[in-house]
Write a protein that holds these residues in place. Structure first.
Motif, PDB file in Angstrom:
ATOM      1  N   GLY A 143      14.006  11.163  -2.526  1.00 12.69           N
ATOM      2  CA  GLY A 143      13.209   9.982  -2.226  1.00 12.69           C
ATOM      3  C   GLY A 143      11.849   9.988  -2.891  1.00 12.69           C
ATOM      4  N   ARG A 144      11.123   8.901  -2.658  1.00 11.63           N
ATOM      5  CA  ARG A 144       9.766   8.758  -3.198  1.00 11.63           C
ATOM      6  C   ARG A 144       8.848   8.227  -2.107  1.00 11.63           C
ATOM      7  NH1 ARG A 144       9.212   5.759  -8.758  1.00 11.63           N
ATOM      8  NH2 ARG A 144      10.053   3.982  -7.605  1.00 11.63           N
ATOM      9  N   LEU A 160       0.832  -1.206   0.000  1.00 11.31           N
ATOM     10  CA  LEU A 160       0.000   0.000   0.000  1.00 11.31           C
ATOM     11  C   LEU A 160       0.865   1.253   0.000  1.00 11.31           C
ATOM     12  CD1 LEU A 160      -2.917   1.142   0.259  1.00 11.31           C
ATOM     13  CD2 LEU A 160      -2.543   1.160   2.742  1.00 11.31           C
ATOM     14  N   LEU A 161       1.858   1.288   0.884  1.00 12.00           N
ATOM     15  CA  LEU A 161       2.757   2.438   0.999  1.00 12.00           C
ATOM     16  C   LEU A 161       4.195   1.963   0.877  1.00 12.00           C
ATOM     17  CD1 LEU A 161       2.979   5.537   1.730  1.00 12.00           C
ATOM     18  CD2 LEU A 161       3.436   4.757   4.062  1.00 12.00           C
ATOM     19  N   ASP A 162       4.945   2.604  -0.002  1.00 14.16           N
ATOM     20  CA  ASP A 162       6.343   2.237  -0.229  1.00 14.16           C
ATOM     21  C   ASP A 162       7.182   3.515  -0.190  1.00 14.16           C
ATOM     22  OD1 ASP A 162       8.731   1.096  -0.871  1.00 14.16           O
ATOM     23  OD2 ASP A 162       8.144   0.385  -2.854  1.00 14.16           O
ATOM     24  N   VAL A 163       7.867   3.725   0.933  1.00  7.66           N
ATOM     25  CA  VAL A 163       8.724   4.899   1.099  1.00  7.66           C
ATOM     26  C   VAL A 163      10.145   4.505   0.723  1.00  7.66           C
ATOM     27  CG1 VAL A 163       9.602   6.614   2.730  1.00  7.66           C
ATOM     28  CG2 VAL A 163       7.246   5.766   2.944  1.00  7.66           C
ATOM     29  N   LEU A 174      10.618   2.425   3.979  1.00  6.29           N
ATOM     30  CA  LEU A 174       9.557   1.744   4.732  1.00  6.29           C
ATOM     31  C   LEU A 174       8.577   1.110   3.757  1.00  6.29           C
ATOM     32  CD1 LEU A 174       8.595   4.528   7.323  1.00  6.29           C
ATOM     33  CD2 LEU A 174      10.019   2.532   7.796  1.00  6.29           C
ATOM     34  N   LYS A 175       7.940   0.018   4.195  1.00  7.81           N
ATOM     35  CA  LYS A 175       6.877  -0.593   3.403  1.00  7.81           C
ATOM     36  C   LYS A 175       5.740  -1.005   4.322  1.00  7.81           C
ATOM     37  CE  LYS A 175       8.628  -2.470  -0.953  1.00  7.81           C
ATOM     38  NZ  LYS A 175       8.685  -3.669  -1.811  1.00  7.81           N
ATOM     39  N   ILE A 176       4.517  -0.725   3.893  1.00  7.87           N
ATOM     40  CA  ILE A 176       3.333  -1.188   4.613  1.00  7.87           C
ATOM     41  C   ILE A 176       2.427  -1.878   3.611  1.00  7.87           C
ATOM     42  CG2 ILE A 176       1.372  -0.553   6.062  1.00  7.87           C
ATOM     43  CD1 ILE A 176       2.822   1.937   6.883  1.00  7.87           C
ATOM     44  N   GLU A 177       2.061  -3.106   3.930  1.00 15.78           N
ATOM     45  CA  GLU A 177       1.135  -3.834   3.075  1.00 15.78           C
ATOM     46  C   GLU A 177      -0.299  -3.415   3.383  1.00 15.78           C
ATOM     47  OE1 GLU A 177       2.680  -5.490   0.917  1.00 15.78           O
ATOM     48  OE2 GLU A 177       4.637  -5.580   1.870  1.00 15.78           O
ATOM     49  N   ALA A 178      -1.199  -3.652   2.452  1.00 15.94           N
ATOM     50  CA  ALA A 178      -2.618  -3.372   2.679  1.00 15.94           C
ATOM     51  C   ALA A 178      -3.096  -4.165   3.895  1.00 15.94           C
ATOM     52  CB  ALA A 178      -3.425  -3.758   1.439  1.00 15.94           C
ATOM     53  N   GLY A 179      -3.668  -3.467   4.848  1.00 16.83           N
ATOM     54  CA  GLY A 179      -4.146  -4.117   6.064  1.00 16.83           C
ATOM     55  C   GLY A 179      -3.081  -4.400   7.099  1.00 16.83           C
ATOM     56  N   GLY A 180      -1.844  -3.976   6.857  1.00 21.89           N
ATOM     57  CA  GLY A 180      -0.748  -4.235   7.790  1.00 21.89           C
ATOM     58  C   GLY A 180      -0.619  -3.154   8.858  1.00 21.89           C
ATOM     59  N   ILE A 181       0.205  -3.429   9.854  1.00 21.75           N
ATOM     60  CA  ILE A 181       0.516  -2.451  10.901  1.00 21.75           C
ATOM     61  C   ILE A 181       2.026  -2.404  11.078  1.00 21.75           C
ATOM     62  CG2 ILE A 181       0.123  -1.691  13.263  1.00 21.75           C
ATOM     63  CD1 ILE A 181      -2.320  -3.406  13.426  1.00 21.75           C
ATOM     64  N   LEU A 182       2.607  -1.230  10.821  1.00 26.53           N
ATOM     65  CA  LEU A 182       4.045  -1.021  10.988  1.00 26.53           C
ATOM     66  C   LEU A 182       4.271  -0.044  12.130  1.00 26.53           C
ATOM     67  CD1 LEU A 182       7.057  -1.129  10.053  1.00 26.53           C
ATOM     68  CD2 LEU A 182       6.498   0.785   8.529  1.00 26.53           C
ATOM     69  N   GLY A 183       5.123  -0.430  13.075  1.00 25.22           N
ATOM     70  CA  GLY A 183       5.503   0.465  14.151  1.00 25.22           C
ATOM     71  C   GLY A 183       6.780   1.191  13.791  1.00 25.22           C
ATOM     72  N   ARG A 198       1.341   5.639  -6.719  1.00 25.49           N
ATOM     73  CA  ARG A 198       1.497   7.048  -7.088  1.00 25.49           C
ATOM     74  C   ARG A 198       2.466   7.724  -6.121  1.00 25.49           C
ATOM     75  NH1 ARG A 198      -4.254   9.729  -7.104  1.00 25.49           N
ATOM     76  NH2 ARG A 198      -3.185  11.364  -8.309  1.00 25.49           N
ATOM     77  N   ASP A 199       3.364   8.511  -6.650  1.00 21.27           N
ATOM     78  CA  ASP A 199       4.340   9.214  -5.823  1.00 21.27           C
ATOM     79  C   ASP A 199       3.689  10.474  -5.256  1.00 21.27           C
ATOM     80  OD1 ASP A 199       6.477  10.348  -4.571  1.00 21.27           O
ATOM     81  OD2 ASP A 199       7.807  10.338  -6.313  1.00 21.27           O
ATOM     82  N   LEU A 200       3.432  10.466  -3.952  1.00 18.97           N
ATOM     83  CA  LEU A 200       2.754  11.597  -3.317  1.00 18.97           C
ATOM     84  C   LEU A 200       3.580  12.880  -3.415  1.00 18.97           C
ATOM     85  CD1 LEU A 200       1.356   9.950  -0.046  1.00 18.97           C
ATOM     86  CD2 LEU A 200       0.267  10.174  -2.282  1.00 18.97           C
TER      87      LEU A 200
END
Length: 305
Positions: free
Chosen positions: A69-70, A5-8, A30-39, A76-78
């Motif tokens: 960075g991206r 979902l999010l790829d920093v 950083l990476k967060i998958e759909a439905g995941g929780i990253l601390g 999509r690159d915010l």
């Protein structure tokens, strides 16, 4: 495998100060998958909150600059989107809970007027529909008597209730990603647990991915599946919660864990004179939740150096 979902990638945020250039975020991945929780964990000044604000493009000062960075959200690159495009994403696809329940609400206005304004701005609905969505969001976060709470001022609510209002506002647009910046700050232990449990429940019932910004390894162990440890603007260690808590690879991670006081001591530890007991109290103890917090196959972990 869950979709990313999010790829920093290599994020850099610099501040130009009177004392010189400050690299608050210095090449973060950083990476967060759909439905995941990253601390995202680290001490004050480590850059974790600035990372969240950069993702949301809410740095709010001309002295701040994204130097590289991206930030890929759904591909999509915010960082390349226009202000109008980012505004459309905030609230509807990405929500944020800001640090400090006490200062998060304007004491001059009723809770309802603030929630309705936020909902209308981000979703473009009528005042009547915004009122309905505000009630729905308060009910979602377990707020008792939501209609009465909408008519209340922030000083009439407890700290936990104010935090629930902020979470409700962030969730009113049913976002796919929630960035929670120290949502348990200044709350007592009982209320902290309630807020953490609420976020866990939101993740499970709505499938909302969460980036949990915190300094508290107890929170990480209880609710997160993966964890990234930040120091001086960089991710020094990243992995599953179970791996990092049971076998930290970086000396900084180990020192953070040793700073967590222990409430329960063995008989042997209690026999040690109190003047020397601090060594035992600081020794890390992995909570039971950490062993079950990791869901195999749910997260793609990338080591940060």
């Amino acid at each position: 495998m869950a979709q990313t979902l999010l790829d920093v990638q290599g994020l850099q945020t610099h501040f130009h100060t009177d004392g010189g250039l400050v690299k608050a975020v210095d090449g973060v991945d950083l990476k967060i998958e759909a439905g995941g929780i990253l601390g995202l964990v680290g001490e004050s000044g480590s850059g974790k909150s600035v990372t969240g604000l950069t993702i949301m493009r809410l740095l709010g000062t001309k002295r701040a600059r994204v130097a590289g960075g991206r930030v890929l959200f759904k591909g999509r690159d915010l960082l390349t989107l226009s202000d109008r495009e980012v505004q459309a994403l905030r609230g509807s696809e990405i929500g944020m809970v800001f640090q400090g329940a006490l200062t998060g609400l304007d004491p001059s206005f009723r809770v309802g007027s603030q929630m309705i304004e936020v909902i209308r701005r981000h979703q473009g609905v009528s005042k009547i529909e915004a009122h309905r969505l505000a009630l729905e969001s308060l009910d979602l976060v377990g707020m008792p008597d939501p209609e009465r709470k909408l008519r209340s001022y922030s000083h009439e609510l407890s700290g936990g209730q104010r935090q629930r209002v902020l979470i409700a506002m962030a969730l009113s647009g049913k976002p796919d990603l929630l960035i929670a910046d120290e949502p348990t700050t200044a709350l007592d232990a009982t209320v902290q647990k309630q807020i953490v449990d609420l976020l866990i429940d939101i993740n499970r019932t709505l499938g909302t991915a969460i980036l949990m910004v915190t300094h508290d390894f107890g929170v990480v162990a209880r609710m997160c599946r993966t964890v990234a440890v930040m120091r001086h603007g960089r991710v020094v260690e990243q992995g599953t919660v179970n791996d990092v808590l049971t076998n930290p690879q970086h000396v900084y991670t180990e020192s953070l864990m040793k700073a967590v006081p222990r409430l329960h001591l063995t008989d042997e530890e209690r026999s040690v004179p109190r003047s020397e007991r601090r060594l035992f109290e600081l020794r890390p103890a992995v909570p039971p939740e950490a062993a079950t917090a990791t869901t195999p196959g749910k997260e793609t972990v990338h080591a940060g150096k």
